[in-house]
Design a protein around this motif. Structure first.
Motif, short mmCIF file in Angstrom:
data_model
loop_
_atom_site.label_atom_id
_atom_site.label_comp_id
_atom_site.label_asym_id
_atom_site.label_seq_id
_atom_site.Cartn_x
_atom_site.Cartn_y
_atom_site.Cartn_z
N ALA A 85 0.83 -1.20 0.00
CA ALA A 85 0.00 0.00 0.00
C ALA A 85 0.86 1.25 0.00
O ALA A 85 0.61 2.21 -0.73
CB ALA A 85 -0.92 -0.01 1.22
N LEU A 86 1.92 1.23 0.80
CA LEU A 86 2.80 2.39 0.89
C LEU A 86 3.52 2.64 -0.42
O LEU A 86 3.78 3.78 -0.81
CB LEU A 86 3.80 2.17 2.04
N GLU A 87 3.82 1.54 -1.13
CA GLU A 87 4.48 1.67 -2.43
C GLU A 87 3.50 2.10 -3.52
O GLU A 87 3.88 2.70 -4.52
CB GLU A 87 5.17 0.35 -2.81
N THR A 88 2.23 1.75 -3.32
CA THR A 88 1.19 2.13 -4.28
C THR A 88 0.84 3.61 -4.16
O THR A 88 0.62 4.30 -5.15
CB THR A 88 -0.08 1.28 -4.03
N ALA A 89 0.83 4.08 -2.92
CA ALA A 89 0.41 5.47 -2.67
C ALA A 89 1.43 6.46 -3.24
O ALA A 89 2.63 6.21 -3.21
CB ALA A 89 0.27 5.69 -1.17
N SER A 90 0.93 7.56 -3.74
CA SER A 90 1.80 8.66 -4.15
C SER A 90 2.04 9.54 -2.92
O SER A 90 1.10 10.12 -2.37
CB SER A 90 1.11 9.46 -5.25
N THR A 91 3.29 9.60 -2.46
CA THR A 91 3.58 10.28 -1.19
C THR A 91 4.79 11.21 -1.34
O THR A 91 5.85 10.96 -0.75
CB THR A 91 3.88 9.24 -0.09
N ASN A 97 -8.39 -4.25 1.44
CA ASN A 97 -8.53 -3.18 0.45
C ASN A 97 -7.23 -2.39 0.34
O ASN A 97 -7.05 -1.37 1.01
CB ASN A 97 -9.71 -2.29 0.87
N LEU A 98 -6.33 -2.86 -0.52
CA LEU A 98 -5.03 -2.23 -0.65
C LEU A 98 -5.13 -0.81 -1.17
O LEU A 98 -4.45 0.10 -0.69
CB LEU A 98 -4.13 -3.08 -1.56
N ASP A 99 -6.03 -0.61 -2.13
CA ASP A 99 -6.16 0.74 -2.70
C ASP A 99 -6.73 1.70 -1.66
O ASP A 99 -6.31 2.86 -1.59
CB ASP A 99 -7.04 0.71 -3.94
N GLY A 100 -7.68 1.22 -0.87
CA GLY A 100 -8.24 2.06 0.20
C GLY A 100 -7.15 2.46 1.18
O GLY A 100 -7.05 3.62 1.60
N LYS A 101 -6.32 1.48 1.53
CA LYS A 101 -5.22 1.76 2.45
C LYS A 101 -4.26 2.78 1.85
O LYS A 101 -3.84 3.73 2.52
CB LYS A 101 -4.51 0.43 2.76
N ALA A 102 -3.93 2.58 0.56
CA ALA A 102 -3.02 3.51 -0.12
C ALA A 102 -3.63 4.91 -0.14
O ALA A 102 -2.93 5.91 0.03
CB ALA A 102 -2.74 3.02 -1.54
N HIS A 103 -4.94 4.97 -0.33
CA HIS A 103 -5.60 6.28 -0.42
C HIS A 103 -5.49 7.04 0.91
O HIS A 103 -5.26 8.26 0.92
CB HIS A 103 -7.07 6.08 -0.81
N ILE A 104 -5.65 6.31 2.02
CA ILE A 104 -5.52 6.98 3.34
C ILE A 104 -4.10 7.50 3.52
O ILE A 104 -3.89 8.61 4.01
CB ILE A 104 -5.87 6.00 4.47
N ILE A 105 -3.13 6.70 3.09
CA ILE A 105 -1.73 7.15 3.20
C ILE A 105 -1.53 8.44 2.38
O ILE A 105 -0.86 9.38 2.82
CB ILE A 105 -0.77 6.02 2.73
N GLU A 106 -2.17 8.49 1.21
CA GLU A 106 -2.08 9.70 0.38
C GLU A 106 -2.73 10.90 1.09
O GLU A 106 -2.21 12.02 1.04
CB GLU A 106 -2.74 9.47 -0.97
N GLU A 107 -3.85 10.65 1.74
CA GLU A 107 -4.51 11.74 2.50
C GLU A 107 -3.58 12.29 3.57
O GLU A 107 -3.51 13.50 3.78
CB GLU A 107 -5.77 11.21 3.20
N VAL A 108 -2.93 11.37 4.27
CA VAL A 108 -1.99 11.80 5.31
C VAL A 108 -0.87 12.62 4.66
O VAL A 108 -0.50 13.69 5.15
CB VAL A 108 -1.42 10.59 6.07
N ASP A 109 -0.36 12.12 3.55
CA ASP A 109 0.74 12.81 2.88
C ASP A 109 0.34 14.22 2.45
O ASP A 109 1.11 15.16 2.61
CB ASP A 109 1.21 12.01 1.66
N GLN A 110 -0.88 14.33 1.94
CA GLN A 110 -1.33 15.65 1.49
C GLN A 110 -1.49 16.63 2.64
O GLN A 110 -1.29 17.84 2.47
CB GLN A 110 -2.66 15.50 0.72
N THR A 134 15.73 6.86 -0.51
CA THR A 134 15.15 8.10 -1.04
C THR A 134 13.62 8.10 -1.07
O THR A 134 13.04 9.15 -1.32
CB THR A 134 15.65 8.35 -2.47
N THR A 135 12.99 6.97 -0.85
CA THR A 135 11.52 6.97 -0.80
C THR A 135 11.08 6.11 0.38
O THR A 135 11.80 5.21 0.82
CB THR A 135 10.89 6.39 -2.09
N PHE A 136 9.87 6.41 0.87
CA PHE A 136 9.34 5.72 2.05
C PHE A 136 8.58 4.48 1.60
O PHE A 136 7.48 4.58 1.06
CB PHE A 136 8.42 6.69 2.79
N SER A 137 9.18 3.32 1.79
CA SER A 137 8.54 2.06 1.41
C SER A 137 9.10 0.94 2.27
O SER A 137 10.16 1.09 2.87
CB SER A 137 8.82 1.73 -0.06
#
Lengths: 402, 402
Positions: A37-43, A304-317, A366-369
């Motif tokens: 999920a963390l690798e899927t999310a854009s962060t 729900n991997l995409d749902g999890k990734a989406h929350i991580i994106e929300e946090v990042d934003q 260099t990236t969070f994964s």
């Protein structure tokens, strides 16, 4: 006491530490091509922090051990989880601000449905709504027996907490929830002789309480589990000289924070943005902010991997608003892994990001994964070391020895 | 007991675990251009598993500690090696199915040659053959003294095991092997007062036994070392709820497996292929298979890097037949390092490959080598955590705490 060697080294220098926990953050990719999920999310913001700071991965309890939320958070807070065992009942009670003092016992409860023979037909009473359950739980709260005082308080929907207040009540008691339907609730049984007084009083109360709701149409029974008493944890102030605050949406996490003496802050708004705004509002009042994001875990549990990734994106934003506060130390991690592929908590190491611009050591990542964290500059380390790292990078620890 | 926190979490779900140990697998490259045996070997199957699964490296005992085979295997089996100390004598006896019960003591023996003054001229009697040594060892087995029963059994060539059976025999005894020639064998000496009875009886037996073979032409003396008694290890079944089997060619490894309650299987054929075929034959009967490859260590001890690499290739070529069995968890590692450059066991971390297609976390590493294992997703971890990782990835451990 968290590591006793820390205490003589503590120095309050007014620096600010933020521990941002995305619950169940850790994930797995089952194949080389797969992504977590963390690798899927854009962060972009977390990746910038990863690039500037240091990565690592934590072992929450021990190698191979899948933690529950309680011990996983205690570990992050620096309390050795095999030593400080807090019962779920005490955690839940603390989570709704129901004090559990020495001599009291607490337990979690579910409303359930019973057939005419007293056998369980639904352990969660069809997951009835908060509104439907409230009056039934009120009836339970009215039931009292001589010698003790009983508080019953709704948590959410069909779930409640019971606290029995008295003297000499010990909590080594077996659950009344048989974890199956078609059988009656179990009798309360003492697991140790010291708990027999509590077992007797609870049996008496349960009998009276069961009668009190016997004719309720939507839920006519209840089950108790996780009997626990006050764990007597040392406070953050005592252990770390930190004035600490908890920013969380869910009772469980407020509960465990209260047990270590954190103030639980009222949220100014929902979601990561609301939580970070809450930190802004109270920024001058505390040294340490524990900020908890629940939904990463919930989506993980749902697979729900995409749902999890989406929350991580929300946090990042939302993160830039937290960074505006200029914390001296920001740690971003999870309490454990909840891989979407497993739909459950797991034992896998947890990604950990440490950013402390005045003191961190930049590594090669260099990236969070998960994959990068495994090769990060902090290595693989027990979660219980988190607070030592936080205090050190905040320059709140003096030299050990001359 | 291996980690006591595991026991309440165990759940037998019928999954299968394989621990494939290439003895002394770890190697060193002394220069940046140099290659270890594992890096020299062509290992397409292991590399595929490394790519799909997770790498790491183990510390067998403690940082900097070079292990013997006994403690190294006990650590892999989850028995803290500084706590569970098993004497070599007890290991060797178990390896040839010679029971060592409470109150008995066991030791390893070598035939040797003595000059007319009783001084050692060759500690291994010119490494005489199995056939030459057999009748001499039989003579030793006939020597009995009052109060105890003595069993002497040949292991291989000039090597034997002695078990003295009695009551109140304690094994804190110094070796009689002086580890040099030109001096006589040492007297048996008690290292603690509790062992004085055993020392006295052994002295008596040694005197009589030395006379019994004094006129033998090829070997006229013997040396004893590694006195030990029954270590009383908890079994795999008790500790892990695993029905475990050992597939090994050498007595030592069968011995240590028996001490933890594994069944030692009869091999259906020689070499890695024969060992994997043995796993196939018994696949339905066990949950856990420990498969031991000896020759990687032997070549390492000889300083033969290419020979060691060749054995690794043999294992790799046979691996597909093991994978056909569809283990839920396959771990490939060594018990310690035996760098060809050092011609001996060493303390270096040991490459570790974990492949569990339903639960592993893929990392960034793509080939199985010491260098890649140092960066793998499992990090650097104590070998004694191996079983916790195995049970977790096999989903045989429930959640810890709520």
């Amino acid at each position: 006491m968290p590591y006793s060697y820390l205490k003589p080294l503590l120095e309050d220098n007014g620096s600010k530490i933020v521990l941002l926990v995305m619950d169940g953050l850790g994930d797995i990719a089952l194949t080389p091509e797969g992504k977590t999920a963390l690798e899927t999310a854009s962060t972009p913001t977390m990746d910038r922090l990863a690039h500037e700071g240091t990565l690592g991965q934590t072992i929450p309890i021990r190698y191979g051990i899948t933690p529950g939320s309680g011990p996983a958070h205690l570990a992050l807070f620096g309390y050795e989880p095999l030593e400080y065992v807090v019962g779920r009942g005490a955690l839940s009670a603390a989570g709704i601000d129901l004090p559990v003092n020495r001599g009291d016992i607490a337990a979690r409860g579910n409303l359930c449905t019973l057939d005419k023979d007293g056998k369980i037909t639904d352990r969660r009473a069809g997951r009835i709504s908060h509104e439907e359950a409230a009056p039934i739980i009120s009836l339970l709260n009215e039931v009292q027996i001589p010698g003790v005082k009983v508080d019953v308080r709704q948590v959410k929907e069909y779930r409640f907490v019971i606290v029995m207040r008295g003297e000499g009540l010990e909590a080594d008691l077996h659950d009344t929830d048989p974890q199956e339907v078609g059988v009656p609730p179990l009798k309360v049984q003492a697991a140790k002789s010291g708990s027999e007084k509590a077992a007797k009083l609870l049996t008496e109360w349960i009998e009276k309480a069961t009668e009190a709701i016997a004719n309720q149409p939507v839920a006519n029974g209840f089950l108790l589990r996780g009997f626990a008493s006050d764990p007597g944890l040392p406070s953050y102030e005592d252990a770390y000289q930190l004035q600490a605050a908890c920013i969380a949406e869910y009772p469980m996490y407020k509960g465990v924070s209260r047990l270590v003496g954190m103030d639980v802050l009222d949220l100014v708004g929902p979601g990561p943005e609301g939580e970070f705004e809450t930190a802004r509002k109270y920024w001058q009042d505390y040294d340490f902010f524990f900020i908890h994001i629940k939904k990463t875990d919930s989506y993980g549990e749902d697979g729900n991997l995409d749902g999890k990734a989406h929350i991580i994106e929300e946090v990042d934003q939302a993160l830039p608003s937290l960074l505006d506060l200029k914390p001296d130390v920001l740690m971003i991690t999870g309490d454990h892994s909840t891989p979407a592929a497993l739909k459950s908590h797991s034992w896998h190491p947890v990604p950990f990001l440490l950013w402390a611009p005045a003191t961190h050591r930049t590594d090669l990542e260099t990236t969070f994964s998960e994959r990068n964290c495994a090769r990060g500059g902090l290595g693989t380390f027990p979660a219980v070391e988190t607070m030592s790292l936080a205090l050190a990078h905040a320059r709140r620890l003096l030299k050990f020895g001359a």
